[in-house]
Scaffold this motif. Structure first.
Motif, PDB file in Angstrom:
ATOM      1  N   ASN A 250       0.892  -1.147   0.143  1.00  0.00           N
ATOM      2  CA  ASN A 250      -0.027  -0.030  -0.087  1.00  0.00           C
ATOM      3  C   ASN A 250       0.829   1.307  -0.071  1.00  0.00           C
ATOM      4  O   ASN A 250       1.868   1.417   0.912  1.00  0.00           O
ATOM      5  N   TYR A 272      -0.797  -4.649  -9.303  1.00  0.00           N
ATOM      6  CA  TYR A 272      -1.131  -5.593  -8.221  1.00  0.00           C
ATOM      7  C   TYR A 272      -0.470  -6.980  -9.027  1.00  0.00           C
ATOM      8  O   TYR A 272      -1.074  -8.204  -9.503  1.00  0.00           O
ATOM      9  N   ALA A 274       2.050 -10.593  -9.136  1.00  0.00           N
ATOM     10  CA  ALA A 274       2.569 -11.547  -8.192  1.00  0.00           C
ATOM     11  C   ALA A 274       3.465 -12.580  -9.030  1.00  0.00           C
ATOM     12  O   ALA A 274       2.745 -12.789 -10.254  1.00  0.00           O
ATOM     13  N   ASP A 344      -3.234 -13.366   0.043  1.00  0.00           N
ATOM     14  CA  ASP A 344      -3.541 -12.270  -0.018  1.00  0.00           C
ATOM     15  C   ASP A 344      -5.066 -11.957   0.463  1.00  0.00           C
ATOM     16  O   ASP A 344      -5.845 -12.785  -0.075  1.00  0.00           O
ATOM     17  N   THR A 345      -5.557 -10.858   1.337  1.00  0.00           N
ATOM     18  CA  THR A 345      -6.921 -10.550   1.243  1.00  0.00           C
ATOM     19  C   THR A 345      -7.162  -9.171   0.499  1.00  0.00           C
ATOM     20  O   THR A 345      -6.294  -8.485   0.506  1.00  0.00           O
ATOM     21  N   VAL A 346      -8.148  -9.224   0.068  1.00  0.00           N
ATOM     22  CA  VAL A 346      -8.623  -7.854  -1.081  1.00  0.00           C
ATOM     23  C   VAL A 346      -9.838  -7.395  -0.409  1.00  0.00           C
ATOM     24  O   VAL A 346     -10.850  -8.306   0.185  1.00  0.00           O
ATOM     25  N   VAL A 358      -5.818  -4.144  -2.067  1.00  0.00           N
ATOM     26  CA  VAL A 358      -5.239  -5.504  -1.141  1.00  0.00           C
ATOM     27  C   VAL A 358      -5.321  -4.661   0.161  1.00  0.00           C
ATOM     28  O   VAL A 358      -4.732  -3.839   0.640  1.00  0.00           O
ATOM     29  N   ARG A 361      -2.569  -9.866   4.320  1.00  0.00           N
ATOM     30  CA  ARG A 361      -2.106 -10.999   4.272  1.00  0.00           C
ATOM     31  C   ARG A 361      -3.022 -11.789   5.044  1.00  0.00           C
ATOM     32  O   ARG A 361      -3.066 -11.385   6.254  1.00  0.00           O
TER      33      ARG A 361
END
Length: 497
Positions: A250, A272, A274, A344-346, A358, A361
């Motif tokens: 972020n 974003y 990965a 990941d959490t979104v 995002v 985690r």
């Protein structure tokens, strides 16, 4: 005078905008098509046979046959691919392995196939083109652009190229950008991060830099070295620098620091990416969130983060997601990852079109006392505490202090300041109040005298950099976790400070 390159860029941008809108306006249909193609192409693979892909006709069938896995659970299949076997997770062999340093699994080998590779390159390109289309700003294409990234040197294992994702992507820079691109190939190949950044400073100082890109913490290091060398603000060194492209973390906690280093505001584009896929990019300067890439060979599932550790948490597709809910993102891809938890959490900020931020985690949280504080909350708290002040934070991480020498347990914030607050207690109180406002569990624990308000431990200048260097994670795609549910990182960290 507008250059030919700038004119062509605007024309190309219009084409990509129309193409993107086409799938973004038909999201469910787009994802269904991706799902069908993935299942169809992998039916005869070992994974497809083991999970009866031939009988999968819809998402419900998929959920019944394919459990959610993280890297550790998928590892037996990956090891067979690494050993050189074909048709295991996807048809044939991957063309690359992106090697990452996992926090729990040691080194991870993430497959990249000929089908998945293009989206890694095209998404970053499209993010820039969407920016050009919206703003009309294309002059920067005539200047020099820098992408701070890992070494492009690759090794080979059983006929498969192996390297860091950013190093692999470096081999795919389009010809029309190669003359503009910095640093030089030789400098990019330097393994030691500090030596590399010093060399980049020397190379870029005399150039007309217009675009700078990388993970904020490592770009910050580059900016600080430039400033140390010249005594000038970055915006004065590079007068035409007007676009910052970033990803990985972020940007908000860094924004005030960056604006001070640059000396003025510049536009920014968030990505974003990965190793497992390029999931989203910021497609507009006017809305919060990044456009989820629904047309890139990736099928998405989501599990509510607060239900994730239940016995059978519900897996939903994009048609059932809600704005503002914290989800664990699960992916199935044309690189052969199936119902794969990337960790990941979104949160969705929009469903027309589908945009995400995002939020953290799933393994990076503090719930030592049932508070379940997540990354987004600590970042917002520090941002709120520094707004309209001259306080600037370089880096921070948070851990629980379960057994203090005296008093109640608390959250301990380790903060490296660029500009310290006049009163650390007042600053800590502001952060704590923001956290209580955002997280009702944390509020209840403070009010119920289970926890005392947070405490701040100051970190010496460059203390976090020294720590990352000591554990071999300085530079590249490595990031310091914002928070942990134990004290392993901070105990290791405090030994170096």
């Amino acid at each position: 005078m507008i250059s030919l390159k700038s004119t062509i860029a605007k024309s190309f941008a219009k084409r990509i905008y129309k193409k993107t809108r086409k799938w973004a306006e038909r999201p469910i249909e787009t994802q269904n098509k991706v799902f069908e193609e993935l299942i169809s192409q992998a039916t005869s693979t070992q994974f497809g046979k083991d999970h009866d892909f031939i009988s999968i006709n819809n998402h419900e069938d998929f959920v019944k046959r394919v459990p959610v896995r993280d890297y550790e659970a998928l590892k037996p299949y990956v090891e067979r691919v690494v050993a050189g076997e074909e048709n295991i997770l996807w048809e044939g062999k991957p063309i690359y392995f992106a090697k990452t340093s996992g926090t729990t699994s040691g080194s991870k080998y993430i497959p990249i196939t000929k089908e998945s590779m293009p989206s890694h390159v095209e998404a970053a390109r499209n993010a820039i083109l969407m920016y050009i289309y919206e703003t009309g700003n294309s002059k920067f294409v005539d200047g020099k652009m820098i992408f701070l990234q890992g070494s492009p040197i690759l090794t080979e294992q059983n006929g498969i190229q192996l390297g860091r994702l950013s190093g692999i992507v470096a081999h795919y820079v389009p010809k029309y950008l190669q003359k503009n691109r910095m640093p030089s190939w030789e400098t990019n190949c330097i393994e030691d991060w500090e030596t590399k950044v010093d060399a980049i400073v020397e190379e870029t100082l005399p150039e007309n830099m217009t675009v700078i890109s990388g993970i904020p913490s490592w770009v910050q290091m580059y900016f600080e070295k430039l400033q140390q060398k010249t005594g000038e603000k970055i915006g004065d060194i590079f007068k035409n620098f007007n676009l910052f492209i970033f990803g990985g973390v972020n940007y908000q906690p860094y924004r005030a620091k960056f604006e001070n280093l640059i000396g003025r505001k510049v536009d920014s584009i968030e990505l974003y990416p990965a190793s497992e896929g390029f999931f989203a990019y910021q497609d507009t300067q006017n809305e919060r969130g990044m456009l989820l890439q629904l047309n890139s060979g990736i099928f998405y599932e989501f599990i509510k983060a607060d239900e994730f550790f239940n016995k059978n948490p519900k897996r939903i597709t994009i048609k059932d997601v809600e704005i503002g809910v914290n989800y664990v993102m699960i992916i199935s891809t044309n690189a052969g990852l199936w119902a794969y938890n990337i960790g990941d959490t979104v949160e969705f900020t929009s469903t027309k079109p589908y945009r995400v931020i995002v939020s953290g985690r799933i393994k990076h949280f503090i719930s030592a006392f049932g508070e379940h504080v997540i990354g987004k909350e600590v970042e917002q708290a520090i941002q709120e505490a520094t707004v309209n002040t001259n306080i600037r934070v370089s880096e921070f991480t948070v851990a629980p202090q379960i057994n203090p020498k005296e008093g109640l347990p608390y959250h301990e914030w380790f903060i490296e300041f660029e500009n310290e607050p006049d009163n650390l207690s007042v600053f800590a109180k502001k952060i704590d109040e923001s956290l209580q406002k955002q997280n009702s569990y944390y509020f209840d624990l403070i009010k119920g005298s289970v926890l005392q308000p947070l405490k701040i431990t100051k970190v010496k200048k460059e203390g976090f950099q020294d720590y990352m260097k000591s554990v071999g994670k300085l530079g590249g795609q490595n990031k310091l976790p914002r928070l942990s549910n134990d004290r392993k990182i901070v105990d290791s960290f405090t030994q170096h400070n």
